[in-house]
Design a protein around this motif. Structure first.
Motif, PDB file in Angstrom:
ATOM      1  N   PRO A  25      52.823  55.166  21.750  1.00  0.00           N
ATOM      2  CA  PRO A  25      51.512  54.789  21.191  1.00  0.00           C
ATOM      3  C   PRO A  25      51.581  54.505  19.689  1.00  0.00           C
ATOM      4  O   PRO A  25      50.708  53.846  19.159  1.00  0.00           O
ATOM      5  CB  PRO A  25      50.631  56.015  21.475  1.00  0.00           C
ATOM      6  CG  PRO A  25      51.486  57.046  22.057  1.00  0.00           C
ATOM      7  CD  PRO A  25      52.845  56.531  22.263  1.00  0.00           C
TER       8      PRO A  25
ATOM      9  N   CYS B 228      53.028  62.430  30.472  1.00  0.00           N
ATOM     10  CA  CYS B 228      53.251  62.544  29.029  1.00  0.00           C
ATOM     11  C   CYS B 228      51.934  63.006  28.393  1.00  0.00           C
ATOM     12  O   CYS B 228      50.978  63.255  29.095  1.00  0.00           O
ATOM     13  CB  CYS B 228      53.703  61.223  28.434  1.00  0.00           C
ATOM     14  SG  CYS B 228      52.458  59.907  28.436  1.00  0.00           S
ATOM     15  N   ALA B 229      51.903  63.109  27.101  1.00  0.00           N
ATOM     16  CA  ALA B 229      50.694  63.624  26.459  1.00  0.00           C
ATOM     17  C   ALA B 229      49.984  62.564  25.642  1.00  0.00           C
ATOM     18  O   ALA B 229      49.153  62.880  24.804  1.00  0.00           O
ATOM     19  CB  ALA B 229      51.051  64.801  25.559  1.00  0.00           C
ATOM     20  N   ALA B 230      50.281  61.296  25.900  1.00  0.00           N
ATOM     21  CA  ALA B 230      49.691  60.244  25.063  1.00  0.00           C
ATOM     22  C   ALA B 230      48.167  60.300  25.122  1.00  0.00           C
ATOM     23  O   ALA B 230      47.491  60.268  24.093  1.00  0.00           O
ATOM     24  CB  ALA B 230      50.190  58.860  25.491  1.00  0.00           C
TER      25      ALA B 230
ATOM     26  N   ASN C  16      59.229  60.320  29.281  1.00  0.00           N
ATOM     27  CA  ASN C  16      58.693  60.276  30.632  1.00  0.00           C
ATOM     28  C   ASN C  16      58.780  58.916  31.281  1.00  0.00           C
ATOM     29  O   ASN C  16      58.741  58.802  32.494  1.00  0.00           O
ATOM     30  CB  ASN C  16      57.242  60.774  30.632  1.00  0.00           C
ATOM     31  CG  ASN C  16      57.168  62.280  30.450  1.00  0.00           C
ATOM     32  OD1 ASN C  16      58.091  62.865  29.903  1.00  0.00           O
ATOM     33  ND2 ASN C  16      56.085  62.879  30.882  1.00  0.00           N
TER      34      ASN C  16
ATOM     35  N   TYR D   1      46.723  63.515  23.266  1.00  0.00           N
ATOM     36  CA  TYR D   1      46.851  63.554  21.815  1.00  0.00           C
ATOM     37  C   TYR D   1      46.014  62.482  21.139  1.00  0.00           C
ATOM     38  O   TYR D   1      45.599  62.633  19.998  1.00  0.00           O
ATOM     39  CB  TYR D   1      48.325  63.424  21.411  1.00  0.00           C
ATOM     40  CG  TYR D   1      49.137  64.681  21.636  1.00  0.00           C
ATOM     41  CD1 TYR D   1      50.493  64.712  21.323  1.00  0.00           C
ATOM     42  CD2 TYR D   1      48.577  65.832  22.171  1.00  0.00           C
ATOM     43  CE1 TYR D   1      51.257  65.846  21.527  1.00  0.00           C
ATOM     44  CE2 TYR D   1      49.333  66.963  22.383  1.00  0.00           C
ATOM     45  CZ  TYR D   1      50.680  66.973  22.058  1.00  0.00           C
ATOM     46  OH  TYR D   1      51.446  68.098  22.264  1.00  0.00           O
TER      47      TYR D   1
ATOM     48  N   ILE E  12      53.973  61.536  17.429  1.00  0.00           N
ATOM     49  CA  ILE E  12      53.024  62.601  17.773  1.00  0.00           C
ATOM     50  C   ILE E  12      53.583  63.505  18.868  1.00  0.00           C
ATOM     51  O   ILE E  12      52.899  64.387  19.358  1.00  0.00           O
ATOM     52  CB  ILE E  12      51.649  62.043  18.219  1.00  0.00           C
ATOM     53  CG1 ILE E  12      51.810  61.040  19.371  1.00  0.00           C
ATOM     54  CG2 ILE E  12      50.928  61.436  17.067  1.00  0.00           C
ATOM     55  CD1 ILE E  12      50.475  60.558  19.920  1.00  0.00           C
ATOM     56  N   ARG E  13      54.857  63.297  19.256  1.00  0.00           N
ATOM     57  CA  ARG E  13      55.539  64.126  20.245  1.00  0.00           C
ATOM     58  C   ARG E  13      54.775  64.169  21.559  1.00  0.00           C
ATOM     59  O   ARG E  13      54.537  65.219  22.137  1.00  0.00           O
ATOM     60  CB  ARG E  13      55.767  65.541  19.723  1.00  0.00           C
ATOM     61  CG  ARG E  13      56.770  65.545  18.610  1.00  0.00           C
ATOM     62  CD  ARG E  13      58.132  65.910  19.103  1.00  0.00           C
ATOM     63  NE  ARG E  13      58.181  67.330  19.414  1.00  0.00           N
ATOM     64  CZ  ARG E  13      58.118  68.295  18.513  1.00  0.00           C
ATOM     65  NH1 ARG E  13      58.012  67.974  17.220  1.00  0.00           N
ATOM     66  NH2 ARG E  13      58.163  69.544  18.881  1.00  0.00           N
ATOM     67  N   CYS E  14      54.380  62.996  22.016  1.00  0.00           N
ATOM     68  CA  CYS E  14      53.707  62.925  23.301  1.00  0.00           C
ATOM     69  C   CYS E  14      54.707  62.843  24.433  1.00  0.00           C
ATOM     70  O   CYS E  14      54.348  63.042  25.585  1.00  0.00           O
ATOM     71  CB  CYS E  14      52.771  61.735  23.344  1.00  0.00           C
ATOM     72  SG  CYS E  14      53.604  60.151  23.238  1.00  0.00           S
ATOM     73  N   TYR E  15      55.980  62.537  24.134  1.00  0.00           N
ATOM     74  CA  TYR E  15      57.041  62.397  25.124  1.00  0.00           C
ATOM     75  C   TYR E  15      56.805  61.267  26.107  1.00  0.00           C
ATOM     76  O   TYR E  15      57.374  61.261  27.189  1.00  0.00           O
ATOM     77  CB  TYR E  15      57.266  63.713  25.904  1.00  0.00           C
ATOM     78  CG  TYR E  15      57.759  64.831  25.022  1.00  0.00           C
ATOM     79  CD1 TYR E  15      56.965  65.933  24.751  1.00  0.00           C
ATOM     80  CD2 TYR E  15      59.020  64.777  24.444  1.00  0.00           C
ATOM     81  CE1 TYR E  15      57.418  66.945  23.928  1.00  0.00           C
ATOM     82  CE2 TYR E  15      59.484  65.789  23.628  1.00  0.00           C
ATOM     83  CZ  TYR E  15      58.672  66.877  23.372  1.00  0.00           C
ATOM     84  OH  TYR E  15      59.125  67.883  22.549  1.00  0.00           O
ATOM     85  N   ALA E  16      55.997  60.279  25.727  1.00  0.00           N
ATOM     86  CA  ALA E  16      55.841  59.113  26.603  1.00  0.00           C
ATOM     87  C   ALA E  16      57.189  58.410  26.758  1.00  0.00           C
ATOM     88  O   ALA E  16      57.548  57.954  27.850  1.00  0.00           O
ATOM     89  CB  ALA E  16      54.808  58.134  26.033  1.00  0.00           C
TER      90      ALA E  16
ATOM     91  N   LYS F  29      46.150  52.990  25.645  1.00  0.00           N
ATOM     92  CA  LYS F  29      47.517  53.351  25.258  1.00  0.00           C
ATOM     93  C   LYS F  29      48.325  54.018  26.354  1.00  0.00           C
ATOM     94  O   LYS F  29      49.498  54.292  26.170  1.00  0.00           O
ATOM     95  CB  LYS F  29      47.478  54.286  24.039  1.00  0.00           C
ATOM     96  CG  LYS F  29      47.209  53.554  22.746  1.00  0.00           C
ATOM     97  CD  LYS F  29      48.285  52.541  22.504  1.00  0.00           C
ATOM     98  CE  LYS F  29      48.084  51.733  21.257  1.00  0.00           C
ATOM     99  NZ  LYS F  29      49.109  50.713  21.066  1.00  0.00           N
TER     100      LYS F  29
ATOM    101  N   GLN G  40      47.167  69.028  13.905  1.00  0.00           N
ATOM    102  CA  GLN G  40      48.120  69.121  14.999  1.00  0.00           C
ATOM    103  C   GLN G  40      48.983  70.372  14.865  1.00  0.00           C
ATOM    104  O   GLN G  40      49.327  71.003  15.847  1.00  0.00           O
ATOM    105  CB  GLN G  40      49.016  67.881  15.082  1.00  0.00           C
ATOM    106  CG  GLN G  40      50.003  67.958  16.247  1.00  0.00           C
ATOM    107  CD  GLN G  40      50.536  66.602  16.681  1.00  0.00           C
ATOM    108  OE1 GLN G  40      50.385  65.611  15.983  1.00  0.00           O
ATOM    109  NE2 GLN G  40      51.163  66.553  17.840  1.00  0.00           N
TER     110      GLN G  40
ATOM    111  N   LEU H 139      52.597  59.581  34.407  1.00  0.00           N
ATOM    112  CA  LEU H 139      53.948  59.979  34.001  1.00  0.00           C
ATOM    113  C   LEU H 139      53.999  61.417  33.515  1.00  0.00           C
ATOM    114  O   LEU H 139      55.072  61.979  33.363  1.00  0.00           O
ATOM    115  CB  LEU H 139      54.444  59.085  32.869  1.00  0.00           C
ATOM    116  CG  LEU H 139      54.685  57.621  33.199  1.00  0.00           C
ATOM    117  CD1 LEU H 139      54.988  56.865  31.920  1.00  0.00           C
ATOM    118  CD2 LEU H 139      55.834  57.479  34.162  1.00  0.00           C
TER     119      LEU H 139
ATOM    120  N   PHE I  25      51.465  68.353  30.330  1.00  0.00           N
ATOM    121  CA  PHE I  25      52.854  68.801  30.361  1.00  0.00           C
ATOM    122  C   PHE I  25      53.065  69.703  31.566  1.00  0.00           C
ATOM    123  O   PHE I  25      52.215  70.523  31.900  1.00  0.00           O
ATOM    124  CB  PHE I  25      53.210  69.587  29.091  1.00  0.00           C
ATOM    125  CG  PHE I  25      53.360  68.740  27.860  1.00  0.00           C
ATOM    126  CD1 PHE I  25      52.952  69.217  26.627  1.00  0.00           C
ATOM    127  CD2 PHE I  25      53.929  67.482  27.911  1.00  0.00           C
ATOM    128  CE1 PHE I  25      53.091  68.451  25.474  1.00  0.00           C
ATOM    129  CE2 PHE I  25      54.072  66.704  26.767  1.00  0.00           C
ATOM    130  CZ  PHE I  25      53.647  67.204  25.550  1.00  0.00           C
TER     131      PHE I  25
END
Lengths: 141, 332, 295
Positions: free
Chosen positions: C248, B228-230, C193, B233, C186-190, B312, B60, B226, B263
């Motif tokens: 997550p 986000c990056a879930a 958001n 990642y 993991i800094r996904c910012y869920a 997720k 990462q 939303l 993003f």
């Protein structure tokens, strides 16, 4: 790990322009000695200090942070320091909850005529931080 | 097939550990991921890991090189830590397929990514055949065989009370021969794969998508995202990264780190212009990349059917539902 | 619950066909029996997809941030916690009350979808952690209510117990606990958001100038992000628990936010965000006799 005896703490002081900075000036004019460990960051009002400034300071290697401003009721912008009071009362608790030593983040009211108080606060703060040692928490790699 | 009793797995890992760094799936509290094995680490094989193994080959955050200003010139210092030999032990077919996709991205088409190559050259894959698909798995619909992983060096099978191993590459064969003493050779039938609860028909989807760039369906499916990056990642194949530097005074280092096309500022340019200004463009880009652009460029889908994204995602963005919508969509 | 779904559909059908609103925000079933997802409806034909069950976690009030400049009125279904989000956005001047038609649904508490993975429909599922300490099951703002009002019942106190446990630890123990948690981020910012209190037009973490935070993942940056976000939503958190549910990696974010709420109540008095749209948020105003314990 032994602490180098020559280690000097780095302290960041957010000083409000109208009171604390003037107080620091007065301490200088009056030839009052205080430790050279502090770095002063002048802000227009203590209410200008965002919570993330404090966290970033620790991130970048500062060992202690002081936010200082006018006494409540004396703010140059009338109400700025009332917000400071609430904000940093809460932030201090949050930082302690995170596990940071409470002495590392302090807030004080220091007015423009309180040169000796500035000297006293800074001297005590430096002593406290020296006793705690270098800050390893919230620190950037 | 070479077999070993499940209770003796530690012996095998210990023997491998002498020459290789072994990465095994491990669950701590509710998060499962690949961790370096050592005595006392009990691998977790019940379910697929939450975090995919891509960060073993594509971390990462990865320092690339350091620099120091010296008089009027700059000194450059290599910072990548050379990885020794390693084995990713127990990854599933979906994740092995993802490594195949990453190999295509980082090692083909004229440019070789040195950071990725150094790790990949020294990595062996011991893939585990699945027996029980999870609620969100749909690898079979993508065309992946849950029992036979692509680019595996050794294929591991669950035989009930034992693990079975078959070499799938020369390197795997060599290694199994070396450990001959630990195994019992026998004919064994791996446990069958149970049914999938999610299936989706992929027939013709990439071809259809070629003409769907302006389709109104993207407006509809992107509304609940939303941003986000879930998903990106957790996705085993997502590989976008950003490069930045950290400078202190006259020295610093350049590093690369994962980025996400979800993003809002991902495509923002220096002048402020952003060609993907809204969620619709970004969601459209993500699915087109997975299901069409990658097929066009490399001949295979970039989705592995692992289902981590739909499991997720906070708003349950479901790639299989979107594929079904694509199939039903009227051509514009 | 089924009765509520039917009523939801009728109300939506009515609103859309009379052109009182041109968009309805609700929930529909998702990929599994234990997943319900947000649904945007602008055609009457789609109203039959609306459901309300024990997995309708999403706080739809967050979407109003994007819809602030929508050309017509928007209808939105809200549970108790979500409705506080609507007041929150009104307080923040993000939306006006007249822009939304609020349909309130008193909520008996939701189930934990992570506990339902692998189970068959009908098997028992644990209560969602975020619902355990719910104090506002009935919507605090609504134009119309669907279903009977519910009494707030405590179903457990996992978060409160964790906060107490942490408060009793030593500084270093606490630091180790939070570091272990933030190492997993993991800094996904869920979390950001999904949060209705996070309504900044440009978030501090998205800015390149000044460069507060990059994308590198390391413990220090993760701590910075979470501490800053906790302080930025301090006093405005409506305790919907979506941040923790959306994460997550299952970080105990409510142990952070609820601790701040606890401190605010202790220091400045009763201050529940999003209950009274006229009231200012605790850090947005002051009293002349606020405590000054350390000054």
């Amino acid at each position: 790990m032994s602490i180098d005896n020559a280690w000097e703490p780095k302290i960041l002081v957010f000083a409000c322009n109208w009171c604390t900075y003037a107080g620091a000036d007065l301490a200088g004019l009056s030839r009052l000695q205080y430790p050279a460990n502090i770095r002063i960051l002048r802000v227009p009002c203590s209410g200008r200090v965002n919570p993330q400034f404090v966290v970033r300071a620790f991130l970048k290697g500062i060992d202690g942070v002081l936010v200082a401003g006018c006494h409540p009721g004396d703010c140059h912008y009338t109400t700025g320091n009332y917000f400071t009071r609430r904000r940093f009362l809460l932030m201090k608790r949050l930082l302690e909850y995170m596990g940071l030593e409470p002495e590392r983040f302090q807030t004080r009211w220091i007015s423009g005529s309180e040169g000796p108080k500035f000297q006293q606060v800074v001297t005590e703060l430096v002593q406290d931080i020296k006793a705690l040692g270098p800050n390893r928490k919230l620190r950037d790699a | 097939m070479k077999t070993i009793a499940k209770s003796r797995l530690n012996e095998l890992l210990k023997a491998l550990d002498k020459e290789y760094n072994i990465l095994v799936p491990f669950k701590e509290e509710s998060v499962s991921k690949f961790v370096p094995w050592q005595e006392g680490v009990d691998p977790y094989f019940e379910e697929n890991t939450l975090l995919p193994p891509k960060d073993i080959l594509f971390p990462q955050t990865e320092k690339m090189y350091g620099f120091k200003v010296k008089d009027k010139s700059v000194e450059i210092e290599e910072l990548t830590q050379e990885k020794g030999q390693q084995i990713i032990f127990g990854l599933r077919s979906c994740d092995a397929y993802s490594i195949d996709c990453l190999d295509k991205v980082f090692l083909t088409k004229g440019y070789e990514d040195g950071f990725y190559r150094q790790k990949r050259e020294n990595t062996l894959l011991w893939a585990l055949a699945c027996t029980k698909p999870q609620d969100s798995c749909f690898c079979e619909s993508i065309g992946i065989d849950p029992r036979e992983a692509v680019c595996a060096d050794v294929q591991i099978y669950d035989l009930g009370e034992e693990w079975g191993f078959t070499a799938r590459s020369a390197a795997g064969e060599e290694l199994l021969q070396k450990l001959e003493g630990l195994f019992t050779d026998k004919d064994a039938e791996p446990l069958p794969v149970q049914g999938f609860s999610i299936t989706v028909d992929m027939e013709g989807v990439p071809e259809k998508l070629a003409n769907m760039f302006d389709h109104p369906l993207w407006e509809e499916v992107s509304r609940k995202c939303l941003g986000c990056a879930a998903c990106t990642y957790l996705c085993p194949t997502c590989h976008c990264f950003d490069i930045a530097g950290s400078v202190k005074g006259g020295q610093g280092y350049k590093f690369r780190c994962w980025d996400s096309c979800m993003f809002s500022e991902y495509t923002r340019m220096a002048g402020g212009h952003n060609p993907r200004p809204s969620k619709k463009e970004r969601v459209r880009n993500r699915f087109l990349h997975k299901l069409y652009y990658f097929v066009e460029r490399y001949g295979q889908l970039l989705c592995t059917g692992c289902g981590r994204c739909l499991a997720k995602c906070p708003v349950n963005m479901d790639i299989t539902a979107i594929i079904r919508k694509i199939k039903e969509a009227q051509q514009q | 619950m089924n009765e509520i779904s039917l009523q939801m559909r009728e109300i939506a059908r009515d609103l859309l066909s009379k052109n009182e609103v041109n968009l309805v925000l609700g929930w529909e079933k998702g990929s599994h029996w234990y997943k319900s997802a947000p649904l945007f409806i602008n055609k009457v034909e789609d109203v039959d997809r609306l459901v309300f069950d024990e997995f309708c976690h999403n706080n739809l009030s967050k979407y109003l941030v994007d819809l602030a400049h929508h050309e017509a009125k928007v209808a939105i279904f809200v549970k108790g916690c979500d409705s506080r989000g609507i007041n929150r956005l009104i307080q923040d001047n993000v939306i006006k009350r007249e822009q939304v038609y609020v349909i309130g649904i008193p909520c008996r508490g939701l189930k934990d979808p992570d506990d339902a993975v692998g189970k068959k429909c009908g098997e028992p599922v644990k209560d969602a952690v975020k619902c355990q300490e719910c104090r506002y099951p009935n919507p605090v703002v609504h134009d119309i209510m669907v279903g009977e009002q519910v009494n707030a019942t405590a179903r457990g106190q996992e978060t409160a117990a964790l906060i107490e446990k942490l408060e009793k630890m030593t500084q270093d123990e606490r630091y180790n606990y939070w570091s272990r948690q933030f190492e997993c981020c993991i800094r996904c910012y869920a979390c950001r958001n999904v949060c209705p209190a996070c309504s900044c037009r440009e978030c501090i973490f998205d800015r390149a100038v000044p460069d507060w935070l990059g994308k590198a993942n390391n413990l220090a940056e993760n701590q910075f992000m979470h501490l800053t976000r906790a302080m930025h939503v301090a006093g405005r958190c409506i305790e919907c628990g979506e941040c923790e549910r959306a994460c997550p990696m299952n970080l105990p974010l409510m142990a952070l936010n609820k601790k701040i709420i606890k401190d605010i109540e202790e220091l400045f008095g009763e201050n529940d965000a999003g209950i009274d749209p006229e009231k200012k948020p605790p850090l947005g105003h002051f009293e002349l006799n606020d405590p000054e314990k350390f000054m």
